[in-house]
Design a protein around this motif. Structure first.
Motif, PDB file in Angstrom:
ATOM      1  N   PHE A   1      59.506  60.109   4.798  1.00 49.33           N
ATOM      2  CA  PHE A   1      58.799  60.738   3.683  1.00 49.33           C
ATOM      3  C   PHE A   1      57.523  61.370   4.191  1.00 49.33           C
ATOM      4  CE2 PHE A   1      55.909  60.550  -0.032  1.00 49.33           C
ATOM      5  CZ  PHE A   1      56.678  61.250  -0.945  1.00 49.33           C
ATOM      6  N   ARG A   2      57.196  62.541   3.649  1.00 47.06           N
ATOM      7  CA  ARG A   2      55.946  63.222   4.020  1.00 47.06           C
ATOM      8  C   ARG A   2      55.282  63.749   2.754  1.00 47.06           C
ATOM      9  NH1 ARG A   2      56.883  68.260   7.372  1.00 47.06           N
ATOM     10  NH2 ARG A   2      57.547  66.736   8.904  1.00 47.06           N
ATOM     11  N   ILE A   3      53.972  63.626   2.716  1.00 44.73           N
ATOM     12  CA  ILE A   3      53.194  64.193   1.622  1.00 44.73           C
ATOM     13  C   ILE A   3      51.991  64.922   2.204  1.00 44.73           C
ATOM     14  CG2 ILE A   3      52.019  62.001   1.233  1.00 44.73           C
ATOM     15  CD1 ILE A   3      51.807  62.929  -1.756  1.00 44.73           C
ATOM     16  N   TYR A   4      51.748  66.091   1.650  1.00 42.24           N
ATOM     17  CA  TYR A   4      50.630  66.935   2.070  1.00 42.24           C
ATOM     18  C   TYR A   4      49.832  67.254   0.814  1.00 42.24           C
ATOM     19  CZ  TYR A   4      48.188  70.966   4.062  1.00 42.24           C
ATOM     20  OH  TYR A   4      47.222  71.836   4.502  1.00 42.24           O
ATOM     21  N   THR A   5      48.545  66.962   0.833  1.00 44.71           N
ATOM     22  CA  THR A   5      47.725  67.197  -0.351  1.00 44.71           C
ATOM     23  C   THR A   5      46.342  67.705   0.049  1.00 44.71           C
ATOM     24  OG1 THR A   5      46.887  66.189  -2.389  1.00 44.71           O
ATOM     25  CG2 THR A   5      47.003  64.764  -0.461  1.00 44.71           C
ATOM     26  N   ASP A   6      45.795  68.593  -0.769  1.00 44.33           N
ATOM     27  CA  ASP A   6      44.476  69.185  -0.518  1.00 44.33           C
ATOM     28  C   ASP A   6      43.385  68.401  -1.234  1.00 44.33           C
ATOM     29  OD1 ASP A   6      45.540  71.258   0.975  1.00 44.33           O
ATOM     30  OD2 ASP A   6      45.593  72.658  -0.699  1.00 44.33           O
ATOM     31  N   PHE A   7      42.156  68.533  -0.728  1.00 42.34           N
ATOM     32  CA  PHE A   7      40.987  68.059  -1.460  1.00 42.34           C
ATOM     33  C   PHE A   7      39.945  69.173  -1.444  1.00 42.34           C
ATOM     34  CE2 PHE A   7      41.024  66.094   2.733  1.00 42.34           C
ATOM     35  CZ  PHE A   7      39.811  66.459   3.281  1.00 42.34           C
ATOM     36  N   THR A   8      39.263  69.329  -2.574  1.00 46.29           N
ATOM     37  CA  THR A   8      38.363  70.460  -2.764  1.00 46.29           C
ATOM     38  C   THR A   8      37.005  70.243  -2.111  1.00 46.29           C
ATOM     39  OG1 THR A   8      39.476  70.859  -4.869  1.00 46.29           O
ATOM     40  CG2 THR A   8      37.410  72.015  -4.508  1.00 46.29           C
ATOM     41  N   PHE A   9      36.488  69.022  -2.173  1.00 43.09           N
ATOM     42  CA  PHE A   9      35.153  68.736  -1.654  1.00 43.09           C
ATOM     43  C   PHE A   9      35.226  67.721  -0.527  1.00 43.09           C
ATOM     44  CE2 PHE A   9      34.691  69.793  -6.172  1.00 43.09           C
ATOM     45  CZ  PHE A   9      33.942  70.948  -6.044  1.00 43.09           C
ATOM     46  N   MET A  10      34.337  67.859   0.431  1.00 36.78           N
ATOM     47  CA  MET A  10      34.291  66.978   1.593  1.00 36.78           C
ATOM     48  C   MET A  10      33.437  65.759   1.248  1.00 36.78           C
ATOM     49  SD  MET A  10      35.620  66.918   4.642  1.00 36.78           S
ATOM     50  CE  MET A  10      35.892  68.504   5.364  1.00 36.78           C
ATOM     51  N   TYR A  11      33.997  64.908   0.381  1.00 39.82           N
ATOM     52  CA  TYR A  11      33.344  63.667  -0.020  1.00 39.82           C
ATOM     53  C   TYR A  11      34.289  62.514   0.262  1.00 39.82           C
ATOM     54  CZ  TYR A  11      30.214  66.644  -2.784  1.00 39.82           C
ATOM     55  OH  TYR A  11      29.327  67.597  -3.186  1.00 39.82           O
ATOM     56  N   LYS A  12      33.722  61.342   0.502  1.00 41.21           N
ATOM     57  CA  LYS A  12      34.553  60.163   0.737  1.00 41.21           C
ATOM     58  C   LYS A  12      35.426  59.868  -0.483  1.00 41.21           C
ATOM     59  CE  LYS A  12      31.458  57.906   3.978  1.00 41.21           C
ATOM     60  NZ  LYS A  12      30.681  56.735   4.326  1.00 41.21           N
ATOM     61  N   ASN A  13      34.851  60.027  -1.662  1.00 47.47           N
ATOM     62  CA  ASN A  13      35.589  59.743  -2.888  1.00 47.47           C
ATOM     63  C   ASN A  13      36.784  60.680  -3.057  1.00 47.47           C
ATOM     64  OD1 ASN A  13      35.816  57.968  -5.003  1.00 47.47           O
ATOM     65  ND2 ASN A  13      34.766  59.329  -6.433  1.00 47.47           N
ATOM     66  N   ALA A  14      36.626  61.947  -2.657  1.00 49.18           N
ATOM     67  CA  ALA A  14      37.727  62.918  -2.754  1.00 49.18           C
ATOM     68  C   ALA A  14      38.868  62.516  -1.825  1.00 49.18           C
ATOM     69  CB  ALA A  14      37.233  64.320  -2.421  1.00 49.18           C
ATOM     70  N   ILE A  15      38.532  62.064  -0.627  1.00 54.47           N
ATOM     71  CA  ILE A  15      39.564  61.621   0.320  1.00 54.47           C
ATOM     72  C   ILE A  15      40.219  60.342  -0.185  1.00 54.47           C
ATOM     73  CG2 ILE A  15      39.960  60.774   2.671  1.00 54.47           C
ATOM     74  CD1 ILE A  15      37.816  62.768   3.584  1.00 54.47           C
ATOM     75  N   LYS A  16      39.430  59.441  -0.745  1.00 57.59           N
ATOM     76  CA  LYS A  16      39.970  58.201  -1.309  1.00 57.59           C
ATOM     77  C   LYS A  16      40.970  58.509  -2.421  1.00 57.59           C
ATOM     78  CE  LYS A  16      38.222  53.814  -3.199  1.00 57.59           C
ATOM     79  NZ  LYS A  16      39.342  53.265  -3.737  1.00 57.59           N
ATOM     80  N   GLN A  17      40.653  59.470  -3.284  1.00 61.34           N
ATOM     81  CA  GLN A  17      41.570  59.852  -4.365  1.00 61.34           C
ATOM     82  C   GLN A  17      42.875  60.422  -3.816  1.00 61.34           C
ATOM     83  OE1 GLN A  17      39.256  62.555  -6.709  1.00 61.34           O
ATOM     84  NE2 GLN A  17      38.250  60.921  -7.867  1.00 61.34           N
ATOM     85  N   ARG A  18      42.774  61.211  -2.740  1.00 60.14           N
ATOM     86  CA  ARG A  18      43.983  61.804  -2.163  1.00 60.14           C
ATOM     87  C   ARG A  18      44.842  60.754  -1.465  1.00 60.14           C
ATOM     88  NH1 ARG A  18      45.852  65.249  -4.746  1.00 60.14           N
ATOM     89  NH2 ARG A  18      44.674  64.112  -6.232  1.00 60.14           N
ATOM     90  N   VAL A  19      44.198  59.762  -0.830  1.00 61.90           N
ATOM     91  CA  VAL A  19      44.929  58.652  -0.210  1.00 61.90           C
ATOM     92  C   VAL A  19      45.652  57.864  -1.296  1.00 61.90           C
ATOM     93  CG1 VAL A  19      44.652  56.424   0.959  1.00 61.90           C
ATOM     94  CG2 VAL A  19      43.491  58.443   1.851  1.00 61.90           C
ATOM     95  N   ASP A  20      44.935  57.566  -2.366  1.00 63.18           N
ATOM     96  CA  ASP A  20      45.517  56.830  -3.481  1.00 63.18           C
ATOM     97  C   ASP A  20      46.694  57.605  -4.081  1.00 63.18           C
ATOM     98  OD1 ASP A  20      45.445  54.531  -5.195  1.00 63.18           O
ATOM     99  OD2 ASP A  20      44.693  55.854  -6.777  1.00 63.18           O
ATOM    100  N   CYS A  21      46.541  58.906  -4.217  1.00 62.03           N
ATOM    101  CA  CYS A  21      47.610  59.748  -4.747  1.00 62.03           C
ATOM    102  C   CYS A  21      48.821  59.731  -3.815  1.00 62.03           C
ATOM    103  CB  CYS A  21      47.107  61.174  -4.947  1.00 62.03           C
ATOM    104  SG  CYS A  21      48.338  62.272  -5.679  1.00 62.03           S
ATOM    105  N   SER A  22      48.584  59.763  -2.512  1.00 63.34           N
ATOM    106  CA  SER A  22      49.685  59.752  -1.544  1.00 63.34           C
ATOM    107  C   SER A  22      50.530  58.492  -1.674  1.00 63.34           C
ATOM    108  CB  SER A  22      49.142  59.847  -0.116  1.00 63.34           C
ATOM    109  OG  SER A  22      48.461  61.051   0.068  1.00 63.34           O
ATOM    110  N   ILE A  23      49.883  57.353  -1.820  1.00 65.82           N
ATOM    111  CA  ILE A  23      50.616  56.086  -1.962  1.00 65.82           C
ATOM    112  C   ILE A  23      51.350  56.049  -3.303  1.00 65.82           C
ATOM    113  CG2 ILE A  23      50.396  53.574  -2.095  1.00 65.82           C
ATOM    114  CD1 ILE A  23      50.068  54.746   0.740  1.00 65.82           C
TER     115      ILE A  23
END
Length: 195
Positions: free
Chosen positions: A164-186
């Motif tokens: 399985f592979r998932i690719y997702t963007d984040f708009t702002f370079m913030y830790k919280n934005a990356i955390k949301q994308r990690v959470d979304c990936s799982i």
């Protein structure tokens, strides 16, 4: 005496035949074009999560059978995290100055809900890359692409085979934005498991 059918009987037979033909055509058209086959769509169709709609997200299943069985290993802690940064080439990279791979690993552990076990022989390998968007890259022509701060690409592997592979963007370079994308990936990974 004249042999054959009466005129009223011929007309009645004609209208009976015409009615049967019309009903058959209507039934064929209804089943082919109007009625949806719920048995095909309900099992195979995966409804997108809200987090997939918030930011550009693309996912692909390579092996549904292994994906279905890997969820148990993931929930029991039989996984290994392997992360990397892909910094910008044409501009000054800032990604390593505000977040570390240990912090991103913690985001994954929190999203999965269990700590990774040590010294395991069989496991799901979660390989991820945080890709910094290179806004000065001359090869990027899409303006919308230049508005994003970066992307997270996550691959789930079993026995060195990508399932399985998932690719997702984040708009702002913030830790919280990356955390949301990690959470979304799982969440997307779990959403694609068919039980």
């Amino acid at each position: 005496m004249k042999r054959g059918a009466r005129d009223s009987q011929v007309v009645n037979n004609f209208f009976s035949l015409a009615t049967i033909i019309i009903i058959s055509i209507v039934l064929v058209l209804y089943t082919k074009y109007i009625r949806k086959d719920e048995s095909k769509n309900s099992k195979n169709e995966i409804v997108k999560l809200q987090c997939e709609k918030d930011e550009y997200t693309y996912s692909k299943i390579f092996n549904q059978k292994l994906l279905n069985s890997s969820i148990n290993a993931l929930e029991k802690g039989y996984y290994i995290l392997d992360g990397a940064f892909l910094p910008a080439e044409y501009m000054k990279s800032n990604i390593k100055t505000f977040i570390t791979l240990k912090e991103v690993d913690k985001f994954f552990v929190d999203s999965i809900g269990s700590e990774a076990k040590k010294d395991i022989k069989k496991f799901v390998k979660i390989q991820y890359e945080i890709i910094e968007n290179d806004k000065k890259n001359p090869n990027k022509k899409n303006e919308e692409c230049k508005l994003k701060a970066g992307s997270l690409k996550t691959s789930f592997l079993v026995n060195s085979k990508e399932i399985f592979r998932i690719y997702t963007d984040f708009t702002f370079m913030y830790k919280n934005a990356i955390k949301q994308r990690v959470d979304c990936s799982i969440k997307v990974f779990k959403n694609n498991v068919q039980k």
